[in-house]
Design a protein around this motif. Structure first.
Motif, PDB file in Angstrom:
ATOM      1  N   ALA A 165     -52.980 -23.899 -24.666  1.00 40.71           N
ATOM      2  CA  ALA A 165     -54.132 -23.949 -23.760  1.00 40.71           C
ATOM      3  C   ALA A 165     -54.483 -25.392 -23.440  1.00 40.71           C
ATOM      4  CB  ALA A 165     -55.322 -23.253 -24.390  1.00 40.71           C
ATOM      5  N   LEU A 166     -54.796 -25.664 -22.179  1.00 42.37           N
ATOM      6  CA  LEU A 166     -55.259 -26.991 -21.790  1.00 42.37           C
ATOM      7  C   LEU A 166     -56.680 -27.195 -22.309  1.00 42.37           C
ATOM      8  CD1 LEU A 166     -54.775 -28.874 -18.501  1.00 42.37           C
ATOM      9  CD2 LEU A 166     -57.088 -28.596 -19.371  1.00 42.37           C
ATOM     10  N   LEU A 167     -56.908 -28.281 -23.015  1.00 45.92           N
ATOM     11  CA  LEU A 167     -58.231 -28.596 -23.553  1.00 45.92           C
ATOM     12  C   LEU A 167     -58.969 -29.564 -22.650  1.00 45.92           C
ATOM     13  CD1 LEU A 167     -57.218 -28.985 -27.303  1.00 45.92           C
ATOM     14  CD2 LEU A 167     -58.212 -26.979 -26.185  1.00 45.92           C
ATOM     15  N   LYS A 168     -58.316 -30.654 -22.290  1.00 46.42           N
ATOM     16  CA  LYS A 168     -58.890 -31.599 -21.345  1.00 46.42           C
ATOM     17  C   LYS A 168     -57.788 -32.515 -20.834  1.00 46.42           C
ATOM     18  CE  LYS A 168     -60.421 -34.891 -24.922  1.00 46.42           C
ATOM     19  NZ  LYS A 168     -61.574 -35.660 -25.442  1.00 46.42           N
ATOM     20  N   ALA A 169     -58.067 -33.149 -19.710  1.00 50.57           N
ATOM     21  CA  ALA A 169     -57.100 -34.058 -19.120  1.00 50.57           C
ATOM     22  C   ALA A 169     -57.825 -35.124 -18.321  1.00 50.57           C
ATOM     23  CB  ALA A 169     -56.129 -33.289 -18.223  1.00 50.57           C
ATOM     24  N   HIS A 170     -57.202 -36.269 -18.203  1.00 48.25           N
ATOM     25  CA  HIS A 170     -57.764 -37.326 -17.383  1.00 48.25           C
ATOM     26  C   HIS A 170     -56.623 -38.139 -16.777  1.00 48.25           C
ATOM     27  CE1 HIS A 170     -57.198 -39.201 -21.352  1.00 48.25           C
ATOM     28  NE2 HIS A 170     -57.091 -40.364 -20.714  1.00 48.25           N
ATOM     29  N   TRP A 176     -51.255 -38.109 -15.388  1.00 45.12           N
ATOM     30  CA  TRP A 176     -52.251 -37.319 -16.097  1.00 45.12           C
ATOM     31  C   TRP A 176     -51.939 -37.343 -17.596  1.00 45.12           C
ATOM     32  CZ3 TRP A 176     -56.656 -35.234 -14.259  1.00 45.12           C
ATOM     33  CH2 TRP A 176     -56.782 -35.055 -12.886  1.00 45.12           C
ATOM     34  N   LYS A 177     -52.964 -37.557 -18.404  1.00 45.23           N
ATOM     35  CA  LYS A 177     -52.856 -37.429 -19.854  1.00 45.23           C
ATOM     36  C   LYS A 177     -53.553 -36.123 -20.235  1.00 45.23           C
ATOM     37  CE  LYS A 177     -51.209 -41.661 -20.164  1.00 45.23           C
ATOM     38  NZ  LYS A 177     -49.806 -41.954 -20.535  1.00 45.23           N
ATOM     39  N   VAL A 178     -52.803 -35.203 -20.792  1.00 45.07           N
ATOM     40  CA  VAL A 178     -53.284 -33.838 -21.000  1.00 45.07           C
ATOM     41  C   VAL A 178     -53.257 -33.493 -22.484  1.00 45.07           C
ATOM     42  CG1 VAL A 178     -52.934 -31.399 -20.409  1.00 45.07           C
ATOM     43  CG2 VAL A 178     -52.341 -33.195 -18.741  1.00 45.07           C
ATOM     44  N   GLU A 179     -54.381 -32.991 -22.980  1.00 40.48           N
ATOM     45  CA  GLU A 179     -54.437 -32.488 -24.351  1.00 40.48           C
ATOM     46  C   GLU A 179     -54.381 -30.966 -24.312  1.00 40.48           C
ATOM     47  OE1 GLU A 179     -57.657 -33.921 -26.731  1.00 40.48           O
ATOM     48  OE2 GLU A 179     -57.575 -35.943 -25.853  1.00 40.48           O
ATOM     49  N   THR A 180     -53.463 -30.390 -25.107  1.00 43.55           N
ATOM     50  CA  THR A 180     -53.341 -28.938 -25.219  1.00 43.55           C
ATOM     51  C   THR A 180     -53.362 -28.556 -26.693  1.00 43.55           C
ATOM     52  OG1 THR A 180     -50.937 -28.611 -25.481  1.00 43.55           O
ATOM     53  CG2 THR A 180     -51.744 -29.114 -23.257  1.00 43.55           C
ATOM     54  N   THR A 181     -53.488 -27.274 -26.935  1.00 43.20           N
ATOM     55  CA  THR A 181     -53.472 -26.797 -28.322  1.00 43.20           C
ATOM     56  C   THR A 181     -52.078 -26.911 -28.939  1.00 43.20           C
ATOM     57  OG1 THR A 181     -53.174 -24.557 -27.444  1.00 43.20           O
ATOM     58  CG2 THR A 181     -55.412 -25.215 -28.049  1.00 43.20           C
ATOM     59  N   ARG A 203     -62.460 -28.026 -14.296  1.00 42.06           N
ATOM     60  CA  ARG A 203     -63.555 -28.748 -14.968  1.00 42.06           C
ATOM     61  C   ARG A 203     -63.024 -29.556 -16.153  1.00 42.06           C
ATOM     62  NH1 ARG A 203     -66.072 -23.594 -14.312  1.00 42.06           N
ATOM     63  NH2 ARG A 203     -67.602 -23.608 -12.603  1.00 42.06           N
ATOM     64  N   ASN A 204     -62.089 -28.978 -16.903  1.00 41.14           N
ATOM     65  CA  ASN A 204     -61.538 -29.672 -18.057  1.00 41.14           C
ATOM     66  C   ASN A 204     -60.683 -30.873 -17.661  1.00 41.14           C
ATOM     67  OD1 ASN A 204     -62.790 -27.860 -19.752  1.00 41.14           O
ATOM     68  ND2 ASN A 204     -60.962 -26.623 -20.114  1.00 41.14           N
ATOM     69  N   CYS A 205     -60.330 -30.925 -16.380  1.00 40.67           N
ATOM     70  CA  CYS A 205     -59.582 -32.073 -15.856  1.00 40.67           C
ATOM     71  C   CYS A 205     -60.495 -33.028 -15.088  1.00 40.67           C
ATOM     72  CB  CYS A 205     -58.460 -31.602 -14.931  1.00 40.67           C
ATOM     73  SG  CYS A 205     -57.166 -30.640 -15.747  1.00 40.67           S
ATOM     74  N   GLY A 206     -61.793 -32.750 -15.090  1.00 40.07           N
ATOM     75  CA  GLY A 206     -62.726 -33.579 -14.356  1.00 40.07           C
ATOM     76  C   GLY A 206     -62.668 -33.387 -12.858  1.00 40.07           C
ATOM     77  N   VAL A 207     -62.202 -32.221 -12.424  1.00 40.91           N
ATOM     78  CA  VAL A 207     -62.048 -31.907 -11.004  1.00 40.91           C
ATOM     79  C   VAL A 207     -63.100 -30.882 -10.609  1.00 40.91           C
ATOM     80  CG1 VAL A 207     -60.478 -30.967  -9.241  1.00 40.91           C
ATOM     81  CG2 VAL A 207     -59.575 -32.400 -11.095  1.00 40.91           C
ATOM     82  N   ALA A 208     -63.685 -31.064  -9.424  1.00 37.92           N
ATOM     83  CA  ALA A 208     -64.709 -30.131  -8.960  1.00 37.92           C
ATOM     84  C   ALA A 208     -64.129 -28.743  -8.751  1.00 37.92           C
ATOM     85  CB  ALA A 208     -65.322 -30.636  -7.655  1.00 37.92           C
ATOM     86  N   PRO A 209     -64.807 -27.692  -9.233  1.00 34.96           N
ATOM     87  CA  PRO A 209     -64.307 -26.321  -9.058  1.00 34.96           C
ATOM     88  C   PRO A 209     -64.411 -25.874  -7.610  1.00 34.96           C
ATOM     89  CG  PRO A 209     -66.476 -26.290 -10.054  1.00 34.96           C
ATOM     90  CD  PRO A 209     -66.075 -27.731  -9.990  1.00 34.96           C
ATOM     91  N   LYS A 210     -63.739 -24.763  -7.308  1.00 34.68           N
ATOM     92  CA  LYS A 210     -63.694 -24.231  -5.951  1.00 34.68           C
ATOM     93  C   LYS A 210     -64.510 -22.949  -5.775  1.00 34.68           C
ATOM     94  CE  LYS A 210     -60.905 -27.328  -4.260  1.00 34.68           C
ATOM     95  NZ  LYS A 210     -61.415 -28.313  -3.281  1.00 34.68           N
ATOM     96  N   GLY A 211     -65.278 -22.565  -6.773  1.00 31.92           N
ATOM     97  CA  GLY A 211     -66.041 -21.332  -6.656  1.00 31.92           C
ATOM     98  C   GLY A 211     -65.199 -20.091  -6.829  1.00 31.92           C
ATOM     99  N   LEU A 212     -64.146 -20.199  -7.626  1.00 29.10           N
ATOM    100  CA  LEU A 212     -63.273 -19.054  -7.885  1.00 29.10           C
ATOM    101  C   LEU A 212     -63.931 -18.122  -8.897  1.00 29.10           C
ATOM    102  CD1 LEU A 212     -60.067 -21.211  -8.170  1.00 29.10           C
ATOM    103  CD2 LEU A 212     -60.456 -19.514  -6.390  1.00 29.10           C
ATOM    104  N   VAL A 213     -63.976 -16.832  -8.556  1.00 29.97           N
ATOM    105  CA  VAL A 213     -64.676 -15.860  -9.397  1.00 29.97           C
ATOM    106  C   VAL A 213     -63.736 -14.717  -9.759  1.00 29.97           C
ATOM    107  CG1 VAL A 213     -66.615 -14.259  -9.561  1.00 29.97           C
ATOM    108  CG2 VAL A 213     -66.882 -16.410  -8.310  1.00 29.97           C
ATOM    109  N   PRO A 214     -63.531 -14.457 -11.063  1.00 27.92           N
ATOM    110  CA  PRO A 214     -62.754 -13.282 -11.464  1.00 27.92           C
ATOM    111  C   PRO A 214     -63.556 -12.000 -11.217  1.00 27.92           C
ATOM    112  CG  PRO A 214     -62.933 -14.901 -13.257  1.00 27.92           C
ATOM    113  CD  PRO A 214     -63.941 -15.275 -12.216  1.00 27.92           C
ATOM    114  N   HIS A 215     -62.863 -10.946 -10.825  1.00 28.52           N
ATOM    115  CA  HIS A 215     -63.475  -9.633 -10.618  1.00 28.52           C
ATOM    116  C   HIS A 215     -62.658  -8.602 -11.408  1.00 28.52           C
ATOM    117  CE1 HIS A 215     -65.016 -11.928  -7.222  1.00 28.52           C
ATOM    118  NE2 HIS A 215     -65.931 -11.002  -7.040  1.00 28.52           N
ATOM    119  N   ARG A 216     -63.366  -7.731 -12.096  1.00 23.92           N
ATOM    120  CA  ARG A 216     -62.696  -6.716 -12.914  1.00 23.92           C
ATOM    121  C   ARG A 216     -62.200  -5.564 -12.031  1.00 23.92           C
ATOM    122  NH1 ARG A 216     -66.569  -5.424 -16.805  1.00 23.92           N
ATOM    123  NH2 ARG A 216     -67.529  -4.132 -15.201  1.00 23.92           N
TER     124      ARG A 216
END
Length: 365
Positions: A165-170, A176-181, A203-216
Protein backbone atom coordinates in the motif's frame (compact mmCIF):
# COMPACT_ATOMS: atom_id res chain seq x y z
CA UNK A 1 15.13 1.28 -2.61
CA UNK A 2 13.43 0.15 -5.84
CA UNK A 3 13.91 2.49 -8.77
CA UNK A 4 11.62 2.52 -11.81
CA UNK A 5 10.40 4.73 -14.63
CA UNK A 6 6.67 4.24 -14.04
CA UNK A 7 5.00 3.26 -10.77
CA UNK A 8 1.39 2.12 -11.24
CA UNK A 9 -0.76 2.23 -8.10
CA UNK A 10 -3.48 -0.45 -8.10
CA UNK A 11 -3.41 -3.83 -9.86
CA UNK A 12 -7.08 -4.04 -10.80
CA UNK A 13 -8.24 -3.94 -14.40
CA UNK A 14 -7.09 -0.32 -14.93
CA UNK A 15 -3.62 -0.76 -13.46
CA UNK A 16 -3.00 -4.13 -15.09
CA UNK A 17 -4.21 -2.80 -18.45
CA UNK A 18 -1.99 0.27 -18.50
CA UNK A 19 1.02 -1.70 -17.20
CA UNK A 20 0.55 -4.13 -20.09
CA UNK A 21 0.21 -1.30 -22.61
CA UNK A 22 3.35 0.62 -21.60
CA UNK A 23 6.28 -0.53 -23.71
CA UNK A 24 9.96 0.31 -23.56
CA UNK A 25 9.89 1.63 -19.99
CA UNK A 26 10.60 0.02 -16.65
CA UNK A 27 7.30 -0.50 -14.77
CA UNK A 28 6.45 -1.45 -11.20
CA UNK A 29 2.82 -2.29 -10.38
CA UNK A 30 1.88 -2.21 -6.70
CA UNK A 31 -1.30 -3.46 -5.02
CA UNK A 32 -2.34 -2.84 -1.40
CA UNK A 33 -4.13 -6.20 -1.12
CA UNK A 34 -2.63 -9.70 -1.10
CA UNK A 35 -3.74 -10.34 -4.69
CA UNK A 36 -4.51 -8.18 -7.74
CA UNK A 37 -8.16 -7.41 -8.44
CA UNK A 38 -9.43 -8.06 -4.92
CA UNK A 39 -12.07 -5.32 -4.96
CA UNK A 40 -14.06 -4.10 -7.99
CA UNK A 41 -12.35 -6.20 -10.68
CA UNK A 42 -12.67 -9.45 -8.78
CA UNK A 43 -16.36 -8.86 -8.00
CA UNK A 44 -17.52 -7.82 -11.44
CA UNK A 45 -20.21 -9.75 -13.32
CA UNK A 46 -19.44 -7.61 -16.35
CA UNK A 47 -21.29 -7.58 -19.62
CA UNK A 48 -20.31 -5.51 -22.66
CA UNK A 49 -23.22 -3.17 -23.40
CA UNK A 50 -22.69 -0.57 -26.09
CA UNK A 51 -25.73 1.43 -24.95
CA UNK A 52 -24.27 2.19 -21.54
CA UNK A 53 -23.03 5.45 -20.09
CA UNK A 54 -22.57 8.92 -21.54
CA UNK A 55 -21.20 9.83 -24.98
CA UNK A 56 -17.55 9.52 -23.91
CA UNK A 57 -18.15 6.11 -22.32
CA UNK A 58 -19.89 4.87 -25.47
CA UNK A 59 -17.04 6.11 -27.65
CA UNK A 60 -14.51 4.35 -25.40
CA UNK A 61 -16.61 1.17 -25.48
CA UNK A 62 -16.74 1.23 -29.29
CA UNK A 63 -12.98 1.75 -29.43
CA UNK A 64 -12.47 -1.16 -27.00
CA UNK A 65 -14.61 -3.65 -28.91
CA UNK A 66 -11.93 -4.80 -31.41
CA UNK A 67 -9.68 -6.17 -28.65
CA UNK A 68 -12.59 -8.10 -27.21
CA UNK A 69 -13.62 -9.45 -30.61
CA UNK A 70 -10.10 -10.42 -31.76
CA UNK A 71 -7.87 -10.80 -28.69
CA UNK A 72 -4.15 -11.56 -28.88
CA UNK A 73 -4.14 -15.33 -28.34
CA UNK A 74 -0.67 -15.18 -26.77
CA UNK A 75 -2.20 -13.54 -23.71
CA UNK A 76 -5.90 -14.30 -24.16
CA UNK A 77 -6.08 -17.90 -25.42
CA UNK A 78 -9.83 -18.23 -24.89
CA UNK A 79 -12.63 -15.89 -26.09
CA UNK A 80 -13.16 -12.82 -23.92
CA UNK A 81 -16.80 -12.35 -25.00
CA UNK A 82 -19.78 -14.67 -25.28
CA UNK A 83 -23.04 -13.40 -26.72
CA UNK A 84 -25.70 -12.85 -24.06
CA UNK A 85 -28.01 -10.05 -25.19
CA UNK A 86 -29.78 -7.59 -22.95
CA UNK A 87 -33.53 -7.14 -22.67
CA UNK A 88 -34.79 -3.83 -21.33
CA UNK A 89 -38.32 -3.80 -19.90
CA UNK A 90 -40.45 -1.06 -18.41
CA UNK A 91 -43.83 -0.82 -16.73
CA UNK A 92 -46.09 2.18 -17.29
CA UNK A 93 -44.37 4.21 -14.58
CA UNK A 94 -40.97 3.74 -16.19
CA UNK A 95 -42.14 4.18 -19.78
CA UNK A 96 -40.58 7.70 -20.13
CA UNK A 97 -37.17 6.28 -19.13
CA UNK A 98 -37.56 3.52 -21.70
CA UNK A 99 -38.49 5.96 -24.48
CA UNK A 100 -35.42 8.06 -23.67
CA UNK A 101 -33.21 4.96 -23.69
CA UNK A 102 -34.46 3.94 -27.14
CA UNK A 103 -33.95 7.45 -28.50
CA UNK A 104 -30.32 7.62 -27.37
CA UNK A 105 -29.27 4.06 -28.20
CA UNK A 106 -27.69 2.29 -31.16
CA UNK A 107 -28.59 -1.30 -31.92
CA UNK A 108 -31.37 -1.39 -29.34
CA UNK A 109 -34.43 -2.72 -31.16
CA UNK A 110 -37.98 -2.15 -29.86
CA UNK A 111 -39.75 -5.38 -28.96
CA UNK A 112 -43.40 -6.17 -28.36
CA UNK A 113 -44.17 -6.90 -24.71
CA UNK A 114 -45.53 -10.33 -25.64
CA UNK A 115 -42.27 -11.21 -27.42
CA UNK A 116 -40.26 -10.06 -24.42
CA UNK A 117 -42.32 -12.30 -22.14
CA UNK A 118 -41.83 -15.20 -24.54
CA UNK A 119 -38.05 -14.64 -24.56
CA UNK A 120 -37.91 -14.66 -20.73
CA UNK A 121 -41.01 -16.48 -19.49
CA UNK A 122 -40.16 -15.66 -15.87
CA UNK A 123 -41.36 -12.09 -16.53
CA UNK A 124 -44.95 -11.12 -15.80
CA UNK A 125 -46.49 -10.07 -19.15
CA UNK A 126 -48.90 -7.67 -17.47
CA UNK A 127 -45.96 -5.72 -16.00
CA UNK A 128 -44.32 -5.07 -19.39
CA UNK A 129 -45.51 -1.86 -21.03
CA UNK A 130 -42.48 -1.55 -23.32
CA UNK A 131 -39.39 -3.57 -24.20
CA UNK A 132 -36.21 -3.37 -26.25
CA UNK A 133 -33.46 -5.85 -27.09
CA UNK A 134 -29.73 -5.38 -27.78
CA UNK A 135 -28.48 -8.59 -29.37
CA UNK A 136 -24.75 -7.86 -29.29
CA UNK A 137 -24.46 -7.38 -25.52
CA UNK A 138 -21.95 -10.02 -24.39
CA UNK A 139 -20.64 -11.54 -21.18
CA UNK A 140 -17.01 -10.56 -20.48
CA UNK A 141 -14.56 -13.08 -19.05
CA UNK A 142 -13.18 -10.56 -16.57
CA UNK A 143 -10.66 -12.92 -15.00
CA UNK A 144 -9.22 -13.92 -18.38
CA UNK A 145 -8.88 -10.27 -19.39
CA UNK A 146 -7.25 -9.29 -16.10
CA UNK A 147 -4.88 -12.25 -15.97
CA UNK A 148 -3.94 -11.80 -19.64
CA UNK A 149 -2.88 -8.22 -19.01
CA UNK A 150 -0.91 -9.18 -15.91
CA UNK A 151 0.85 -11.84 -17.97
CA UNK A 152 1.61 -9.35 -20.74
CA UNK A 153 2.91 -6.80 -18.25
CA UNK A 154 5.19 -9.35 -16.59
CA UNK A 155 6.37 -10.62 -19.97
CA UNK A 156 7.45 -7.06 -20.78
CA UNK A 157 9.42 -6.89 -17.54
CA UNK A 158 6.96 -5.23 -15.17
CA UNK A 159 7.36 -6.10 -11.50
CA UNK A 160 4.10 -6.79 -9.64
CA UNK A 161 4.15 -6.29 -5.87
CA UNK A 162 1.24 -7.18 -3.57
CA UNK A 163 0.72 -6.17 0.06
CA UNK A 164 2.29 -2.88 -0.98
CA UNK A 165 0.00 0.00 0.00
CA UNK A 166 1.19 3.52 -0.78
CA UNK A 167 1.66 5.43 2.48
CA UNK A 168 2.95 8.76 1.22
CA UNK A 169 4.99 10.25 -1.57
CA UNK A 170 6.67 13.50 -2.45
CA UNK A 171 8.49 14.97 -5.42
CA UNK A 172 12.26 15.51 -5.24
CA UNK A 173 13.64 17.11 -8.36
CA UNK A 174 12.27 15.11 -11.27
CA UNK A 175 11.54 11.94 -9.27
CA UNK A 176 8.87 10.73 -6.87
CA UNK A 177 10.01 9.27 -3.54
CA UNK A 178 7.33 6.80 -2.46
CA UNK A 179 6.89 5.02 0.86
CA UNK A 180 4.89 1.77 0.78
CA UNK A 181 4.22 -1.01 3.25
CA UNK A 182 6.66 -3.12 1.19
CA UNK A 183 9.49 -0.58 1.15
CA UNK A 184 10.58 2.55 -0.65
CA UNK A 185 10.20 3.12 -4.38
CA UNK A 186 11.58 5.89 -6.57
CA UNK A 187 9.82 6.68 -9.86
CA UNK A 188 9.72 9.30 -12.58
CA UNK A 189 5.95 8.92 -13.03
CA UNK A 190 3.17 7.79 -10.72
CA UNK A 191 0.03 6.37 -12.36
CA UNK A 192 -2.92 6.58 -9.99
CA UNK A 193 -5.09 3.59 -10.93
CA UNK A 194 -6.24 2.97 -7.36
CA UNK A 195 -9.98 2.76 -8.06
CA UNK A 196 -12.04 3.66 -5.01
CA UNK A 197 -8.84 4.78 -3.25
CA UNK A 198 -7.71 7.14 -6.06
CA UNK A 199 -8.42 10.37 -4.16
CA UNK A 200 -6.83 8.87 -1.04
CA UNK A 201 -3.68 8.07 -3.02
CA UNK A 202 -3.66 11.60 -4.44
CA UNK A 203 -3.85 13.17 -0.98
CA UNK A 204 -1.04 10.91 0.23
CA UNK A 205 1.05 12.25 -2.65
CA UNK A 206 0.19 15.86 -1.85
CA UNK A 207 -2.01 16.13 -4.95
CA UNK A 208 -5.44 17.75 -4.95
CA UNK A 209 -8.26 15.16 -5.22
CA UNK A 210 -10.74 15.10 -8.09
CA UNK A 211 -13.94 14.46 -6.15
CA UNK A 212 -13.99 10.75 -6.95
CA UNK A 213 -16.68 8.94 -4.97
CA UNK A 214 -17.08 5.16 -4.60
CA UNK A 215 -20.64 3.84 -4.90
CA UNK A 216 -21.78 0.45 -3.65
CA UNK A 217 -23.36 -2.04 -6.08
CA UNK A 218 -24.96 -5.14 -4.52
CA UNK A 219 -25.72 -8.58 -5.91
CA UNK A 220 -27.80 -11.54 -4.69
CA UNK A 221 -27.49 -15.10 -5.99
CA UNK A 222 -30.51 -17.42 -6.19
CA UNK A 223 -31.15 -20.72 -7.90
CA UNK A 224 -32.95 -20.54 -11.23
CA UNK A 225 -36.64 -21.02 -10.35
CA UNK A 226 -37.89 -24.58 -10.84
CA UNK A 227 -39.44 -25.29 -14.21
CA UNK A 228 -37.43 -22.66 -16.09
CA UNK A 229 -34.40 -23.10 -18.34
CA UNK A 230 -32.63 -19.81 -17.80
CA UNK A 231 -29.17 -20.58 -19.16
CA UNK A 232 -29.49 -18.68 -22.44
CA UNK A 233 -31.76 -15.91 -21.27
CA UNK A 234 -30.40 -12.43 -21.85
CA UNK A 235 -29.57 -10.10 -19.03
CA UNK A 236 -32.89 -8.45 -18.13
CA UNK A 237 -32.79 -4.85 -16.94
CA UNK A 238 -35.44 -2.41 -15.85
CA UNK A 239 -35.24 0.55 -18.25
CA UNK A 240 -35.11 2.99 -15.32
CA UNK A 241 -32.21 1.01 -13.79
CA UNK A 242 -34.14 -0.06 -10.67
CA UNK A 243 -33.09 -3.72 -10.87
CA UNK A 244 -31.57 -6.27 -13.23
CA UNK A 245 -30.87 -9.98 -13.31
CA UNK A 246 -28.49 -12.18 -15.25
CA UNK A 247 -28.31 -15.97 -15.66
CA UNK A 248 -25.08 -17.54 -14.48
CA UNK A 249 -24.42 -21.31 -14.45
CA UNK A 250 -27.95 -22.34 -13.41
CA UNK A 251 -28.36 -19.40 -11.05
CA UNK A 252 -29.68 -15.88 -11.28
CA UNK A 253 -27.59 -12.92 -10.22
CA UNK A 254 -30.00 -10.18 -9.10
CA UNK A 255 -29.02 -6.61 -8.36
CA UNK A 256 -31.05 -3.71 -6.98
CA UNK A 257 -28.87 -1.52 -9.23
CA UNK A 258 -27.92 0.46 -6.14
CA UNK A 259 -25.42 3.31 -6.26
CA UNK A 260 -25.05 4.44 -2.67
CA UNK A 261 -22.04 6.74 -2.07
CA UNK A 262 -19.67 5.24 0.50
CA UNK A 263 -16.13 5.62 1.77
CA UNK A 264 -13.52 3.36 0.12
CA UNK A 265 -13.61 0.04 1.95
CA UNK A 266 -13.91 -3.71 1.49
CA UNK A 267 -17.54 -3.50 0.39
CA UNK A 268 -20.36 -5.57 1.89
CA UNK A 269 -24.09 -5.74 1.20
CA UNK A 270 -26.54 -3.48 3.02
CA UNK A 271 -29.41 -5.82 3.93
CA UNK A 272 -32.15 -3.20 3.57
CA UNK A 273 -30.92 -2.06 0.16
CA UNK A 274 -30.81 -5.64 -1.07
CA UNK A 275 -34.28 -6.41 0.32
CA UNK A 276 -35.79 -3.37 -1.38
CA UNK A 277 -34.16 -4.32 -4.67
CA UNK A 278 -35.39 -7.90 -4.47
CA UNK A 279 -38.89 -6.59 -3.82
CA UNK A 280 -38.73 -4.50 -7.02
CA UNK A 281 -37.49 -7.55 -8.90
CA UNK A 282 -40.29 -9.74 -7.51
CA UNK A 283 -42.93 -7.31 -8.74
CA UNK A 284 -41.70 -7.91 -12.31
CA UNK A 285 -41.49 -11.73 -12.26
CA UNK A 286 -43.74 -14.72 -11.69
CA UNK A 287 -41.78 -16.36 -8.87
CA UNK A 288 -40.95 -15.03 -5.40
CA UNK A 289 -37.45 -15.25 -3.99
CA UNK A 290 -37.56 -18.08 -1.47
CA UNK A 291 -33.88 -18.20 -0.54
CA UNK A 292 -30.78 -16.14 -1.28
CA UNK A 293 -27.82 -18.48 -1.63
CA UNK A 294 -25.13 -15.79 -1.51
CA UNK A 295 -24.58 -12.07 -1.85
CA UNK A 296 -21.75 -9.64 -2.35
CA UNK A 297 -21.05 -6.00 -3.07
CA UNK A 298 -18.47 -4.06 -5.03
CA UNK A 299 -17.50 -0.43 -5.50
CA UNK A 300 -18.00 1.65 -8.65
CA UNK A 301 -16.12 4.94 -8.49
CA UNK A 302 -17.31 8.02 -10.39
CA UNK A 303 -16.03 11.52 -11.01
CA UNK A 304 -18.66 14.26 -10.64
CA UNK A 305 -19.37 14.28 -14.40
CA UNK A 306 -19.28 10.46 -14.66
CA UNK A 307 -16.46 10.64 -17.18
CA UNK A 308 -13.08 8.97 -16.53
CA UNK A 309 -10.25 11.12 -15.21
CA UNK A 310 -7.29 10.32 -17.45
CA UNK A 311 -4.18 12.43 -17.91
CA UNK A 312 -1.29 14.18 -16.21
CA UNK A 313 -2.28 16.40 -13.31
CA UNK A 314 -1.92 20.06 -14.26
CA UNK A 315 -0.43 20.99 -10.87
CA UNK A 316 1.63 17.92 -9.95
CA UNK A 317 4.51 17.02 -12.24
CA UNK A 318 4.75 13.33 -13.08
CA UNK A 319 1.40 12.44 -11.49
CA UNK A 320 -0.96 10.68 -13.92
CA UNK A 321 -4.64 9.97 -13.27
CA UNK A 322 -6.38 6.81 -14.49
CA UNK A 323 -9.53 6.73 -12.40
CA UNK A 324 -13.27 7.30 -12.26
CA UNK A 325 -14.29 4.57 -14.73
CA UNK A 326 -17.37 3.79 -12.65
CA UNK A 327 -19.44 0.83 -13.75
CA UNK A 328 -17.87 0.95 -17.21
CA UNK A 329 -14.29 0.14 -16.26
CA UNK A 330 -14.13 -3.40 -17.62
CA UNK A 331 -15.64 -2.74 -21.04
CA UNK A 332 -13.71 0.50 -21.62
CA UNK A 333 -10.39 -0.76 -20.27
CA UNK A 334 -8.77 -1.66 -23.63
CA UNK A 335 -9.25 1.86 -24.99
CA UNK A 336 -8.40 3.60 -21.72
CA UNK A 337 -5.26 1.48 -21.27
CA UNK A 338 -4.07 2.40 -24.77
CA UNK A 339 -4.87 6.10 -24.30
CA UNK A 340 -3.17 6.25 -20.90
CA UNK A 341 -0.04 4.44 -22.09
CA UNK A 342 0.25 6.73 -25.12
CA UNK A 343 -0.07 9.86 -22.98
CA UNK A 344 2.51 8.59 -20.50
CA UNK A 345 4.95 7.77 -23.31
CA UNK A 346 4.21 10.94 -25.28
CA UNK A 347 2.78 9.01 -28.25
CA UNK A 348 -0.44 9.27 -30.23
CA UNK A 349 -3.17 6.94 -28.91
CA UNK A 350 -4.08 5.73 -32.39
CA UNK A 351 -7.76 5.31 -31.53
CA UNK A 352 -10.70 6.67 -33.49
CA UNK A 353 -12.12 8.92 -30.77
CA UNK A 354 -13.78 12.27 -31.38
CA UNK A 355 -11.57 14.91 -29.68
CA UNK A 356 -14.66 17.09 -29.19
CA UNK A 357 -15.87 14.55 -26.62
CA UNK A 358 -12.77 14.95 -24.50
CA UNK A 359 -12.26 17.63 -21.88
CA UNK A 360 -9.17 18.72 -19.92
CA UNK A 361 -8.19 16.36 -17.12
CA UNK A 362 -10.82 13.88 -18.17
CA UNK A 363 -9.89 11.88 -21.26
CA UNK A 364 -7.12 13.77 -23.04
CA UNK A 365 -6.04 12.81 -26.56
Amino acid sequence: MISTDVLVIGAGIAGAGVAAAISGRDVVLIEQESRPGHHSTGRSAAIFIQNYGNAVIRALSAASRPLFDVPDDEFFPSPLLSQRGILFVADEEDRPHHDELLALSEGLVPMLPADAAAMVPLLRPERIAAAGYEHDASDIDVNALHQGWLKKARRAGARVMTDAALLKAHRVGNRWKVETTAGEIEAETIVNAAGAWADVVARNCGVAPKGLVPHRRSMAVIACPAGYDCERWPLVSNSADRWYFKPDAGRLLISPADEDPVEPHDAFVDDMTLAEGLDRYQQAVREDVVRVDANWAGLRTFAPDRTPVVGFDADAEGFFWLAGQGGYGIQTSPALSAIAAALILGDEPGLALDPAMMSPNRVMV
